[in-house]
Design a protein around this motif. Structure first.
Motif, PDB file in Angstrom:
ATOM      1  N   VAL A   1      36.453  29.151  42.804  1.00 41.93           N
ATOM      2  CA  VAL A   1      36.282  28.068  43.770  1.00 41.93           C
ATOM      3  C   VAL A   1      35.283  27.043  43.238  1.00 41.93           C
ATOM      4  O   VAL A   1      34.226  27.400  42.711  1.00 41.93           O
ATOM      5  N   TYR A   2      35.648  25.779  43.397  1.00 35.17           N
ATOM      6  CA  TYR A   2      34.744  24.673  43.078  1.00 35.17           C
ATOM      7  C   TYR A   2      34.933  23.600  44.141  1.00 35.17           C
ATOM      8  O   TYR A   2      36.048  23.136  44.362  1.00 35.17           O
ATOM      9  N   HIS A   3      33.846  23.231  44.812  1.00 32.78           N
ATOM     10  CA  HIS A   3      33.901  22.175  45.832  1.00 32.78           C
ATOM     11  C   HIS A   3      33.622  20.836  45.156  1.00 32.78           C
ATOM     12  O   HIS A   3      32.496  20.554  44.769  1.00 32.78           O
ATOM     13  N   ASP A   4      34.656  20.041  45.025  1.00 30.41           N
ATOM     14  CA  ASP A   4      34.595  18.737  44.371  1.00 30.41           C
ATOM     15  C   ASP A   4      34.308  17.680  45.430  1.00 30.41           C
ATOM     16  O   ASP A   4      35.017  17.600  46.437  1.00 30.41           O
ATOM     17  N   ALA A   5      33.296  16.865  45.211  1.00 28.75           N
ATOM     18  CA  ALA A   5      32.887  15.843  46.178  1.00 28.75           C
ATOM     19  C   ALA A   5      33.995  14.829  46.465  1.00 28.75           C
ATOM     20  O   ALA A   5      33.955  14.144  47.490  1.00 28.75           O
ATOM     21  N   ARG A   6      34.995  14.728  45.595  1.00 29.11           N
ATOM     22  CA  ARG A   6      36.091  13.777  45.801  1.00 29.11           C
ATOM     23  C   ARG A   6      37.122  14.286  46.803  1.00 29.11           C
ATOM     24  O   ARG A   6      37.995  13.536  47.217  1.00 29.11           O
ATOM     25  N   LEU A   7      37.018  15.536  47.199  1.00 25.25           N
ATOM     26  CA  LEU A   7      37.989  16.138  48.104  1.00 25.25           C
ATOM     27  C   LEU A   7      37.488  16.124  49.539  1.00 25.25           C
ATOM     28  O   LEU A   7      36.287  16.048  49.796  1.00 25.25           O
ATOM     29  N   ALA A   8      38.428  16.248  50.471  1.00 24.89           N
ATOM     30  CA  ALA A   8      38.099  16.323  51.894  1.00 24.89           C
ATOM     31  C   ALA A   8      37.359  17.636  52.183  1.00 24.89           C
ATOM     32  O   ALA A   8      37.397  18.578  51.383  1.00 24.89           O
ATOM     33  N   GLY A   9      36.725  17.708  53.343  1.00 26.15           N
ATOM     34  CA  GLY A   9      35.933  18.878  53.706  1.00 26.15           C
ATOM     35  C   GLY A   9      36.706  20.168  53.826  1.00 26.15           C
ATOM     36  O   GLY A   9      36.139  21.252  53.696  1.00 26.15           O
ATOM     37  N   ASP A  10      38.012  20.073  54.063  1.00 26.80           N
ATOM     38  CA  ASP A  10      38.831  21.281  54.179  1.00 26.80           C
ATOM     39  C   ASP A  10      39.604  21.559  52.889  1.00 26.80           C
ATOM     40  O   ASP A  10      40.621  22.242  52.900  1.00 26.80           O
ATOM     41  N   GLN A  11      39.094  21.036  51.780  1.00 25.41           N
ATOM     42  CA  GLN A  11      39.754  21.228  50.483  1.00 25.41           C
ATOM     43  C   GLN A  11      38.739  21.710  49.450  1.00 25.41           C
ATOM     44  O   GLN A  11      37.538  21.478  49.572  1.00 25.41           O
ATOM     45  N   PHE A  12      39.247  22.388  48.427  1.00 27.26           N
ATOM     46  CA  PHE A  12      38.444  22.806  47.285  1.00 27.26           C
ATOM     47  C   PHE A  12      39.350  22.855  46.061  1.00 27.26           C
ATOM     48  O   PHE A  12      40.569  22.717  46.180  1.00 27.26           O
ATOM     49  N   MET A  13      38.751  23.017  44.913  1.00 26.71           N
ATOM     50  CA  MET A  13      39.519  23.204  43.683  1.00 26.71           C
ATOM     51  C   MET A  13      39.517  24.689  43.347  1.00 26.71           C
ATOM     52  O   MET A  13      38.494  25.364  43.500  1.00 26.71           O
ATOM     53  N   VAL A  14      40.667  25.181  42.908  1.00 32.73           N
ATOM     54  CA  VAL A  14      40.744  26.519  42.338  1.00 32.73           C
ATOM     55  C   VAL A  14      40.901  26.295  40.839  1.00 32.73           C
ATOM     56  O   VAL A  14      41.807  25.595  40.402  1.00 32.73           O
ATOM     57  N   GLY A  15      39.965  26.804  40.057  1.00 37.50           N
ATOM     58  CA  GLY A  15      39.926  26.451  38.647  1.00 37.50           C
ATOM     59  C   GLY A  15      39.900  27.625  37.699  1.00 37.50           C
ATOM     60  O   GLY A  15      39.670  28.775  38.093  1.00 37.50           O
ATOM     61  N   ARG A  16      40.139  27.294  36.454  1.00 38.23           N
ATOM     62  CA  ARG A  16      40.027  28.237  35.337  1.00 38.23           C
ATOM     63  C   ARG A  16      39.500  27.462  34.138  1.00 38.23           C
ATOM     64  O   ARG A  16      39.639  26.246  34.063  1.00 38.23           O
ATOM     65  N   PHE A  17      38.901  28.181  33.211  1.00 36.94           N
ATOM     66  CA  PHE A  17      38.513  27.582  31.940  1.00 36.94           C
ATOM     67  C   PHE A  17      39.613  27.865  30.929  1.00 36.94           C
ATOM     68  O   PHE A  17      40.165  28.968  30.886  1.00 36.94           O
ATOM     69  N   VAL A  18      39.928  26.857  30.135  1.00 37.77           N
ATOM     70  CA  VAL A  18      40.946  26.965  29.088  1.00 37.77           C
ATOM     71  C   VAL A  18      40.229  26.924  27.742  1.00 37.77           C
ATOM     72  O   VAL A  18      39.342  26.097  27.531  1.00 37.77           O
ATOM     73  N   ILE A  19      40.636  27.811  26.857  1.00 30.66           N
ATOM     74  CA  ILE A  19      40.075  27.853  25.502  1.00 30.66           C
ATOM     75  C   ILE A  19      41.205  27.645  24.511  1.00 30.66           C
ATOM     76  O   ILE A  19      42.211  28.357  24.556  1.00 30.66           O
ATOM     77  N   THR A  20      41.045  26.671  23.624  1.00 32.12           N
ATOM     78  CA  THR A  20      42.071  26.448  22.604  1.00 32.12           C
ATOM     79  C   THR A  20      41.704  27.100  21.276  1.00 32.12           C
ATOM     80  O   THR A  20      42.580  27.444  20.502  1.00 32.12           O
ATOM     81  N   CYS A  21      40.419  27.260  21.020  1.00 34.59           N
ATOM     82  CA  CYS A  21      39.999  27.850  19.751  1.00 34.59           C
ATOM     83  C   CYS A  21      38.911  28.893  19.974  1.00 34.59           C
ATOM     84  O   CYS A  21      39.071  30.050  19.680  1.00 34.59           O
ATOM     85  N   CYS A  22      37.782  28.433  20.522  1.00 38.33           N
ATOM     86  CA  CYS A  22      36.652  29.324  20.744  1.00 38.33           C
ATOM     87  C   CYS A  22      35.914  28.894  22.015  1.00 38.33           C
ATOM     88  O   CYS A  22      36.204  27.833  22.567  1.00 38.33           O
ATOM     89  N   ALA A  23      34.965  29.697  22.451  1.00 33.91           N
ATOM     90  CA  ALA A  23      34.271  29.417  23.715  1.00 33.91           C
ATOM     91  C   ALA A  23      33.597  28.047  23.723  1.00 33.91           C
ATOM     92  O   ALA A  23      33.457  27.427  24.778  1.00 33.91           O
ATOM     93  N   ALA A  24      33.226  27.542  22.564  1.00 32.94           N
ATOM     94  CA  ALA A  24      32.552  26.236  22.494  1.00 32.94           C
ATOM     95  C   ALA A  24      33.467  25.089  22.922  1.00 32.94           C
ATOM     96  O   ALA A  24      32.984  24.035  23.325  1.00 32.94           O
ATOM     97  N   ASP A  25      34.783  25.270  22.851  1.00 30.85           N
ATOM     98  CA  ASP A  25      35.700  24.183  23.231  1.00 30.85           C
ATOM     99  C   ASP A  25      36.311  24.396  24.620  1.00 30.85           C
ATOM    100  O   ASP A  25      37.259  23.718  24.998  1.00 30.85           O
ATOM    101  N   ALA A  26      35.754  25.305  25.408  1.00 30.42           N
ATOM    102  CA  ALA A  26      36.294  25.588  26.741  1.00 30.42           C
ATOM    103  C   ALA A  26      36.176  24.366  27.647  1.00 30.42           C
ATOM    104  O   ALA A  26      35.203  23.624  27.594  1.00 30.42           O
ATOM    105  N   PHE A  27      37.205  24.156  28.473  1.00 35.01           N
ATOM    106  CA  PHE A  27      37.162  23.081  29.460  1.00 35.01           C
ATOM    107  C   PHE A  27      37.810  23.578  30.741  1.00 35.01           C
ATOM    108  O   PHE A  27      38.678  24.445  30.730  1.00 35.01           O
ATOM    109  N   ALA A  28      37.345  23.031  31.865  1.00 36.27           N
ATOM    110  CA  ALA A  28      37.828  23.469  33.172  1.00 36.27           C
ATOM    111  C   ALA A  28      39.039  22.657  33.605  1.00 36.27           C
ATOM    112  O   ALA A  28      39.119  21.456  33.351  1.00 36.27           O
ATOM    113  N   ILE A  29      39.971  23.334  34.254  1.00 39.79           N
ATOM    114  CA  ILE A  29      41.124  22.693  34.882  1.00 39.79           C
ATOM    115  C   ILE A  29      41.214  23.245  36.297  1.00 39.79           C
ATOM    116  O   ILE A  29      40.634  24.293  36.599  1.00 39.79           O
TER     117      ILE A  29
END
Length: 115
Positions: free
Chosen positions: A32-60
């Motif tokens: 769970v991630y509460h993004d300020a751009r979303l309405a009060g009854d919304q949140f983001m469900v996220g995961r980190f994606v790794i293409t090579c190693c942990a240093a290049d991880a990014f959230a989606i």
């Protein structure tokens, strides 16, 4: 439905016509991630994606419409189920789940997704 958050993001990034995917049932696992751009009854469900190693991880993430959103602490792992719709954030179309259920779960053994 075995599509991950990454699969849904790819669909929304690469398919011009999203009509065939709308109202399909999502069944995704993420934190769970509460993004300020979303309405009060919304949140983001996220995961980190790794293409090579942990240093290049990014959230989606996918936006989730859920009346109990305010009661979910950030970084709590959840399983979200419900039909997919479209939400526009900062001019970009992103997947939105109209959640039928949001269930707290333990973090998966493998929390990262790999393309």
């Amino acid at each position: 439905n075995d599509q991950t958050i990454l699969d849904w993001i790819k669909i929304f990034n690469y398919q011009e016509d999203l009509t065939p995917y709308l109202e399909q049932e999502a069944n995704v696992l993420g934190f769970v991630y509460h993004d300020a751009r979303l309405a009060g009854d919304q949140f983001m469900v996220g995961r980190f994606v790794i293409t090579c190693c942990a240093a290049d991880a990014f959230a989606i993430g996918m936006a989730v419409d859920w009346s109990g959103s305010a009661n979910l602490p950030d970084n709590t792992w959840v399983n979200v189920k419900g039909p997919v719709d479209v939400l526009t954030i900062d001019g970009t179309k992103v997947p939105l789940i109209h959640a039928k259920s949001v269930t707290p779960v333990d973090a998966p053994e493998q929390p990262y997704l790999y393309p």
